[in-house]
Design a protein around this motif. Structure first.
Motif, PDB file in Angstrom:
ATOM      1  N   ILE A 210       0.873  -1.181   0.000  1.00 10.13           N
ATOM      2  CA  ILE A 210       0.000   0.000   0.000  1.00 10.13           C
ATOM      3  C   ILE A 210       0.910   1.231   0.000  1.00 10.13           C
ATOM      4  O   ILE A 210       1.801   1.352   0.829  1.00 10.13           O
ATOM      5  CB  ILE A 210      -0.915   0.021   1.238  1.00 10.13           C
ATOM      6  CG1 ILE A 210      -1.867  -1.169   1.205  1.00 10.13           C
ATOM      7  CG2 ILE A 210      -1.696   1.334   1.303  1.00 10.13           C
ATOM      8  CD1 ILE A 210      -2.716  -1.313   2.451  1.00 10.13           C
TER       9      ILE A 210
ATOM     10  N   CYS B 212      -3.149   3.947  11.638  1.00  7.93           N
ATOM     11  CA  CYS B 212      -2.408   2.683  11.510  1.00  7.93           C
ATOM     12  C   CYS B 212      -2.039   2.118  12.880  1.00  7.93           C
ATOM     13  O   CYS B 212      -1.344   2.772  13.660  1.00  7.93           O
ATOM     14  CB  CYS B 212      -1.141   2.896  10.675  1.00  7.93           C
ATOM     15  SG  CYS B 212      -0.175   1.371  10.548  1.00  7.93           S
TER      16      CYS B 212
ATOM     17  N   GLU C 204       2.964   1.852  10.440  1.00  5.81           N
ATOM     18  CA  GLU C 204       3.572   1.529   9.143  1.00  5.81           C
ATOM     19  C   GLU C 204       3.027   2.387   7.997  1.00  5.81           C
ATOM     20  O   GLU C 204       3.213   2.048   6.838  1.00  5.81           O
ATOM     21  CB  GLU C 204       3.321   0.052   8.785  1.00  5.81           C
ATOM     22  CG  GLU C 204       4.226  -0.934   9.494  1.00  5.81           C
ATOM     23  CD  GLU C 204       5.637  -0.990   8.913  1.00  5.81           C
ATOM     24  OE1 GLU C 204       6.016  -0.107   8.130  1.00  5.81           O
ATOM     25  OE2 GLU C 204       6.373  -1.919   9.270  1.00  5.81           O
ATOM     26  N   ALA C 205       2.339   3.498   8.328  1.00  6.30           N
ATOM     27  CA  ALA C 205       1.684   4.253   7.259  1.00  6.30           C
ATOM     28  C   ALA C 205       2.438   5.512   6.847  1.00  6.30           C
ATOM     29  O   ALA C 205       1.949   6.265   6.005  1.00  6.30           O
ATOM     30  CB  ALA C 205       0.250   4.615   7.683  1.00  6.30           C
TER      31      ALA C 205
ATOM     32  N   GLU D 245       5.639  -4.618   9.011  1.00  9.34           N
ATOM     33  CA  GLU D 245       4.577  -4.921   9.962  1.00  9.34           C
ATOM     34  C   GLU D 245       3.199  -4.479   9.450  1.00  9.34           C
ATOM     35  O   GLU D 245       2.274  -4.285  10.250  1.00  9.34           O
ATOM     36  CB  GLU D 245       4.870  -4.249  11.306  1.00  9.34           C
ATOM     37  CG  GLU D 245       5.987  -4.909  12.086  1.00  9.34           C
ATOM     38  CD  GLU D 245       5.665  -6.359  12.425  1.00  9.34           C
ATOM     39  OE1 GLU D 245       4.723  -6.600  13.186  1.00  9.34           O
ATOM     40  OE2 GLU D 245       6.345  -7.260  11.902  1.00  9.34           O
ATOM     41  N   CYS D 246       3.079  -4.303   8.149  1.00  6.80           N
ATOM     42  CA  CYS D 246       1.756  -3.970   7.581  1.00  6.80           C
ATOM     43  C   CYS D 246       0.974  -5.271   7.373  1.00  6.80           C
ATOM     44  O   CYS D 246       1.417  -6.160   6.645  1.00  6.80           O
ATOM     45  CB  CYS D 246       1.916  -3.245   6.249  1.00  6.80           C
ATOM     46  SG  CYS D 246       0.330  -2.980   5.425  1.00  6.80           S
ATOM     47  N   TYR D 247      -0.195  -5.346   8.025  1.00  3.79           N
ATOM     48  CA  TYR D 247      -1.044  -6.541   7.921  1.00  3.79           C
ATOM     49  C   TYR D 247      -2.146  -6.338   6.876  1.00  3.79           C
ATOM     50  O   TYR D 247      -3.097  -7.084   6.830  1.00  3.79           O
ATOM     51  CB  TYR D 247      -1.640  -6.883   9.294  1.00  3.79           C
ATOM     52  CG  TYR D 247      -0.585  -7.328  10.279  1.00  3.79           C
ATOM     53  CD1 TYR D 247      -0.309  -8.673  10.489  1.00  3.79           C
ATOM     54  CD2 TYR D 247       0.179  -6.392  10.971  1.00  3.79           C
ATOM     55  CE1 TYR D 247       0.680  -9.076  11.373  1.00  3.79           C
ATOM     56  CE2 TYR D 247       1.172  -6.781  11.859  1.00  3.79           C
ATOM     57  CZ  TYR D 247       1.415  -8.128  12.052  1.00  3.79           C
ATOM     58  OH  TYR D 247       2.409  -8.514  12.916  1.00  3.79           O
TER      59      TYR D 247
ATOM     60  N   CYS E  63      -4.502  -4.318   6.766  1.00  2.00           N
ATOM     61  CA  CYS E  63      -5.815  -4.250   7.420  1.00  2.00           C
ATOM     62  C   CYS E  63      -6.739  -3.253   6.737  1.00  2.00           C
ATOM     63  O   CYS E  63      -7.954  -3.326   6.886  1.00  2.00           O
ATOM     64  CB  CYS E  63      -5.646  -3.881   8.894  1.00  2.00           C
ATOM     65  SG  CYS E  63      -5.065  -2.186   9.167  1.00  2.00           S
TER      66      CYS E  63
ATOM     67  N   ARG F 139      -7.050   0.001   7.342  1.00  2.00           N
ATOM     68  CA  ARG F 139      -7.526   1.150   8.140  1.00  2.00           C
ATOM     69  C   ARG F 139      -7.033   2.464   7.562  1.00  2.00           C
ATOM     70  O   ARG F 139      -7.738   3.463   7.590  1.00  2.00           O
ATOM     71  CB  ARG F 139      -7.066   0.992   9.599  1.00  2.00           C
ATOM     72  CG  ARG F 139      -7.800  -0.123  10.331  1.00  2.00           C
ATOM     73  CD  ARG F 139      -7.324  -0.304  11.768  1.00  2.00           C
ATOM     74  NE  ARG F 139      -8.127  -1.319  12.439  1.00  2.00           N
ATOM     75  CZ  ARG F 139      -7.883  -2.630  12.382  1.00  2.00           C
ATOM     76  NH1 ARG F 139      -6.867  -3.073  11.697  1.00  2.00           N
ATOM     77  NH2 ARG F 139      -8.670  -3.486  12.995  1.00  2.00           N
ATOM     78  N   CYS F 140      -5.803   2.470   7.028  1.00  2.00           N
ATOM     79  CA  CYS F 140      -5.261   3.703   6.447  1.00  2.00           C
ATOM     80  C   CYS F 140      -6.100   4.136   5.239  1.00  2.00           C
ATOM     81  O   CYS F 140      -6.421   5.318   5.082  1.00  2.00           O
ATOM     82  CB  CYS F 140      -3.804   3.486   6.049  1.00  2.00           C
ATOM     83  SG  CYS F 140      -3.520   2.005   5.050  1.00  2.00           S
TER      84      CYS F 140
HETATM   85  S1  SF4 Z   1      -2.972  -1.507   5.958  1.00  2.00           S
HETATM   86 FE1  SF4 Z   1      -3.174  -1.385   8.209  1.00  2.00          FE
HETATM   87  S2  SF4 Z   1      -1.149  -1.979   8.973  1.00  2.00           S
HETATM   88 FE2  SF4 Z   1      -0.890  -1.521   6.795  1.00  2.00          FE
HETATM   89  S3  SF4 Z   1      -0.239   0.655   6.720  1.00  2.00           S
HETATM   90 FE3  SF4 Z   1      -2.497   0.606   6.509  1.00  2.00          FE
HETATM   91  S4  SF4 Z   1      -3.306   0.847   8.579  1.00  2.00           S
HETATM   92 FE4  SF4 Z   1      -1.129   0.274   8.757  1.00  2.00          FE
END
Ligand code: SF4
Ligand code: SF4
Length: 261
Positions: free
Chosen positions: A204, A220, A224-225, A233-235, A237, A239-240
């Motif tokens: 991302i 995040c 990691e954003a 350590e980006c899973y 997810c 949220r970003c």
């Molecule tokens: S996807 Fe999740 S872990 Fe990865 S950068 Fe975005 S908020 Fe952070």
């Protein structure tokens, strides 16, 4: 209730297929968080039904050279886990993000709507996990002992009434407010996958549409954003992406040759 007579290979094949499907949906812009929810619930359910694809446990059994606990010849396990590593090296940590039952139960717990603890100490978390990784190897190679059994990973999914189950239940309860404590502080296989994700081809990434509002950085849970974060350590997810007010400012795409800018 785990059904041991069902081959664990089913869970592993599910994981491999879904890593590719989810990555395709992200890449083509068709990903939706409700799909993520569905996958998380299925993954957690498979953990309780067949104890698969609990790859961190399988990684441990390989290190312990325990074919019976692995449920397959060692060479098959090594090939399978290496394959997941290479998928991570290309696509990022979709296995951790959505397919691992251990990660899935923590991710689901974190969705509980209560205030969150985000210490923004990514490097300290990774340092602790590196120390635990060494401990894991020492226990396995010198003592032939299982670190993950002590954390109750197997007993929790088998719904056994043991001390280990209470330990892992505590970890899941902790995950309500702290994002994935087991993955970020303990998991030996997650430590390896983070190396793959750190150099993954697809991540991302911000585009020129970014207005530098930094909402993604605040959202995040793993720190990691930021523009230059390596994404180890980006899973994935999401949220970003969800909080970003500018369409197209954050997309899943090929890592820039000059780094994540
Ligand atoms: S996807 Fe999740 S872990 Fe990865 S950068 Fe975005 S908020 Fe952070
Ligand atoms: S870090 Fe380990 S426990 Fe967490 S999702 Fe990844 S493999 Fe599973």
């Amino acid at each position: 209730m785990v059904f041991d007579q069902i081959p664990k290979m089913i869970g592993f094949i599910y994981a491999l297929v879904m890593i590719v499907v989810i990555a395709y949906l992200w890449y083509s812009g068709q990903w939706q968080q409700k799909i993520g929810w569905l996958v998380l619930v299925v993954s957690a359910g498979l953990g309780f039904l067949i104890f698969a694809p609990v790859v961190p446990w399988q990684f441990q059994q390989i290190v312990l050279r325990d074919e019976q606990g692995l449920g397959a010849p060692l060479i098959v396990g090594v090939i399978g886990l290496t394959f997941v590593f290479f998928l991570t090296l290309i696509l990022g940590r979709f296995f951790c993000g959505y397919l691992c039952p251990v990660g899935a139960v923590q991710e689901i717990a974190y969705h509980t709507p209560v205030p969150k603890t985000n210490p923004h100490q990514k490097n300290a978390f990774m340092a602790v996990r590196a120390i635990v990784f060494v401990l894991f190897l020492v226990m396995a190679f010198i003592l032939s002992a299982s670190l993950l059994a002590g954390f109750g990973v197997r007993d929790f999914f088998y719904l056994s009434l043991t001390a280990g189950t209470f330990v892992f239940t505590f970890i899941v309860l902790l995950s309500i407010t702290l994002y994935r404590p087991f993955c970020r502080l303990v998991c030996p296989y997650g430590a390896l996958l983070s190396l793959g994700a750190w150099k993954s081809i697809l991540i991302i990434q911000r585009t020129d549409a970014c207005i530098e509002c930094k909402k993604c950085e605040k959202a995040c849970p793993t720190d990691e954003a930021k523009r230059n974060d390596g994404k180890a350590e980006c899973y994935l997810c999401g949220r970003c992406v969800d909080v970003c007010p500018t369409p197209g400012a954050l997309i899943y795409k090929r890592r820039n040759a000059d780094g994540n800018k």
